[in-house]
Design a protein around this motif. Structure first.
Motif, mmCIF file in Angstrom:
data_model
loop_
_atom_site.group_PDB
_atom_site.id
_atom_site.type_symbol
_atom_site.label_atom_id
_atom_site.label_comp_id
_atom_site.label_asym_id
_atom_site.label_seq_id
_atom_site.Cartn_x
_atom_site.Cartn_y
_atom_site.Cartn_z
ATOM 1 N N CYS A 1 31.780 51.785 37.144
ATOM 2 C CA CYS A 1 33.039 52.139 37.949
ATOM 3 C C CYS A 1 33.001 52.301 39.238
ATOM 4 O O CYS A 1 31.786 52.659 39.790
ATOM 5 C CB CYS A 1 33.637 53.536 37.549
ATOM 6 S SG CYS A 1 34.214 53.579 35.566
ATOM 7 N N ASP A 2 33.963 51.816 40.052
ATOM 8 C CA ASP A 2 33.930 51.744 41.409
ATOM 9 C C ASP A 2 34.787 53.233 41.551
ATOM 10 O O ASP A 2 35.866 53.469 41.133
ATOM 11 C CB ASP A 2 34.943 50.833 42.169
ATOM 12 C CG ASP A 2 35.151 50.924 43.593
ATOM 13 O OD1 ASP A 2 35.748 51.942 43.991
ATOM 14 O OD2 ASP A 2 34.488 50.196 44.442
ATOM 15 N N ASN B 1 39.695 55.639 38.298
ATOM 16 C CA ASN B 1 38.408 55.626 37.620
ATOM 17 C C ASN B 1 37.915 57.033 37.666
ATOM 18 O O ASN B 1 38.010 57.710 38.776
ATOM 19 C CB ASN B 1 37.398 54.662 38.054
ATOM 20 C CG ASN B 1 37.788 53.034 37.833
ATOM 21 O OD1 ASN B 1 38.431 53.058 36.788
ATOM 22 N ND2 ASN B 1 37.440 52.392 38.716
ATOM 23 N N ARG C 1 38.356 55.401 44.807
ATOM 24 C CA ARG C 1 39.344 56.517 44.807
ATOM 25 C C ARG C 1 39.239 57.849 44.463
ATOM 26 O O ARG C 1 39.709 58.759 44.884
ATOM 27 C CB ARG C 1 40.455 55.671 43.854
ATOM 28 C CG ARG C 1 41.195 54.680 44.412
ATOM 29 C CD ARG C 1 42.285 54.231 43.425
ATOM 30 N NE ARG C 1 42.699 52.781 43.692
ATOM 31 C CZ ARG C 1 43.660 52.123 42.794
ATOM 32 N NH1 ARG C 1 44.124 52.745 41.811
ATOM 33 N NH2 ARG C 1 44.091 51.034 43.202
ATOM 34 N N TYR D 1 38.698 46.666 31.381
ATOM 35 C CA TYR D 1 38.513 45.539 32.414
ATOM 36 C C TYR D 1 37.958 44.503 31.885
ATOM 37 O O TYR D 1 37.453 44.239 30.754
ATOM 38 C CB TYR D 1 37.435 46.146 33.550
ATOM 39 C CG TYR D 1 37.885 47.510 34.396
ATOM 40 C CD1 TYR D 1 38.847 47.034 35.327
ATOM 41 C CD2 TYR D 1 37.510 48.663 34.119
ATOM 42 C CE1 TYR D 1 39.314 48.149 36.021
ATOM 43 C CE2 TYR D 1 37.897 49.711 34.845
ATOM 44 C CZ TYR D 1 38.984 49.512 35.948
ATOM 45 O OH TYR D 1 39.478 50.536 36.763
ATOM 46 N N ARG E 1 36.845 47.878 40.028
ATOM 47 C CA ARG E 1 38.260 48.678 40.687
ATOM 48 C C ARG E 1 39.451 48.459 39.932
ATOM 49 O O ARG E 1 39.673 47.525 39.133
ATOM 50 C CB ARG E 1 38.272 47.856 41.796
ATOM 51 C CG ARG E 1 36.983 47.609 43.062
ATOM 52 C CD ARG E 1 37.450 47.064 44.058
ATOM 53 N NE ARG E 1 38.045 45.843 44.168
ATOM 54 C CZ ARG E 1 37.451 44.837 43.799
ATOM 55 N NH1 ARG E 1 35.901 44.699 43.734
ATOM 56 N NH2 ARG E 1 38.460 43.682 43.949
ATOM 57 N N GLU E 2 40.241 49.721 40.004
ATOM 58 C CA GLU E 2 41.376 49.759 39.225
ATOM 59 C C GLU E 2 42.433 48.715 39.452
ATOM 60 O O GLU E 2 42.751 48.543 38.395
ATOM 61 C CB GLU E 2 42.152 51.234 39.749
ATOM 62 C CG GLU E 2 41.239 52.642 39.427
ATOM 63 C CD GLU E 2 40.381 52.796 40.596
ATOM 64 O OE1 GLU E 2 39.860 53.901 40.308
ATOM 65 O OE2 GLU E 2 39.990 51.880 41.600
ATOM 66 N N GLU E 3 42.412 47.841 40.312
ATOM 67 C CA GLU E 3 43.386 46.819 40.667
ATOM 68 C C GLU E 3 42.806 45.477 39.766
ATOM 69 O O GLU E 3 43.673 44.514 39.628
ATOM 70 C CB GLU E 3 43.688 46.334 41.994
ATOM 71 C CG GLU E 3 42.320 45.851 42.683
ATOM 72 C CD GLU E 3 41.676 46.897 43.378
ATOM 73 O OE1 GLU E 3 40.782 46.736 44.354
ATOM 74 O OE2 GLU E 3 41.675 48.348 42.764
#
Length: 320
Positions: free
Chosen positions: A287-288, A246, A291, A120, A129-131
């Protein structure tokens, strides 16, 4: 093939090729009770050189695993990354490319890639967030490692883009610690290094321990056996897994907090000093886990319990 399907040649167990089987993550996966559902191939580097594409192709053709879990790589903390940036970029790029493309060329349909939150951007808003991957500049102290891990993640995504039936997916764990960790400060990550430093201080009767920076940087550390639990949950049902996910706690602590908790577990009652001239990396890396929550998993081990179990391993393994 999932863990519930049969592979008659192996007594009903599907085959998992686990790279990095001798490392922190690999050894925790093999020690997990869920590993009993698999016939696990975990070749060491002497048996399979992952930097050799031809050797990887030959191994995959010979063994035809039902699933590859890719946990191998050159790893280390800030000191190691800063001292060897060429090796961290070159070796990890070669390893990731060879095993992913080798599996794809061999027609393997299931591949679980393990990345790291270092992919990240350093200035990304927390929680991560993953995006957010490739939306900003990386942290310089481990940039080479991060670039290699991003390449592996994107390769898996591109394979999925070209072939939706190929279950090539990535877990992005937060920082890890636990049994089978490296405790030598030259090679270790933060928490095992803290355990070693504080234990040595207690053993030698020292009254103070130095912390790099002011100790206010925040980190999220998960017990490695918990990641193994998530990996084996994913391995049993790859179709339910998002393309990237994540794996973390969704909460973090300051570096000072980690030192204090380790001191409490070990029973050392000295004081801490701070060297403000030393690099500390990103100020926060959290981490978020939205998900992950939707996927229906959370880490079961508390920080104090995880540190206590890791310290027990440290003592029993002769590191002390």
């Amino acid at each position: 093939m999932s863990a519930g399907q049969e592979s008659p040649a192996l007594g009903g167990k599907p085959r998992m090729l686990l790279t990095g089987g001798g490392g922190l993550v690999g050894r925790n996966i093999q020690a997990h009770p869920g590993a009993a559902n698999w016939h696990i191939l975990a070749p060491r580097s002497a048996e399979l050189d992952l930097t050799d594409a031809g050797a990887v192709d030959a191994y995959l053709a010979r063994h035809q695993p039902d699933l590859v879990v890719h946990a191998a790589g050159r790893v280390g903390g800030i000191q190691a990354n800063m001292a060897n940036p060429v090796a961290f970029l070159d070796e990890n790029t070669a390893i990731g490319r060879n095993i992913i493309m080798g599996a794809h060329r061999a027609g393997l349909r299931q591949f679980l890639n393990l990345a790291s939150t270092c992919i990240y951007p350093r200035a990304a808003e927390n929680p991560l967030r993953e995006e957010m991957v490739l939306t900003g500049t990386l942290e310089p102290t481990n940039e080479g490692y991060a670039i290699a891990k991003i390449l592996a993640l994107r390769l898996c995504e591109y394979i999925r883009r070209e072939d939706e039936g190929a279950q090539y997916k990535t877990l992005i764990p937060c920082n890890l610690y636990g049994a089978y960790d490296k405790f030598d400060p030259k090679h270790s990550h933060l928490l095992p290094a803290i355990i070693h430093k504080v234990h040595q201080a207690q053993k030698n009767g020292e009254t103070s321990v130095e912390i790099w920076g002011d100790g206010t940087a925040r980190r999220e550390f998960m017990y490695a056996a918990d990641l193994a639990d998530a990996v084996l949950r994913a391995a049993a049902d790859m179709a339910s897994l998002p393309d990237s996910l994540n794996i973390g706690l969704g909460q973090d602590h300051t570096i000072n907090d980690y030192y204090a908790t380790v001191a409490e577990v070990i029973g050392w009652d000295g004081t801490f000093t701070h060297d403000l001239s030393k690099p500390v990396g990103m100020k926060q890396k959290l981490c978020d886990t939205a998900r992950q929550q939707d996927w229906g998993w959370q880490a079961p081990t508390s920080l104090r319990d995880g540190i206590a179990q890791t310290y027990r391993h440290y003592l029993e393994s002769g590191y002390a």
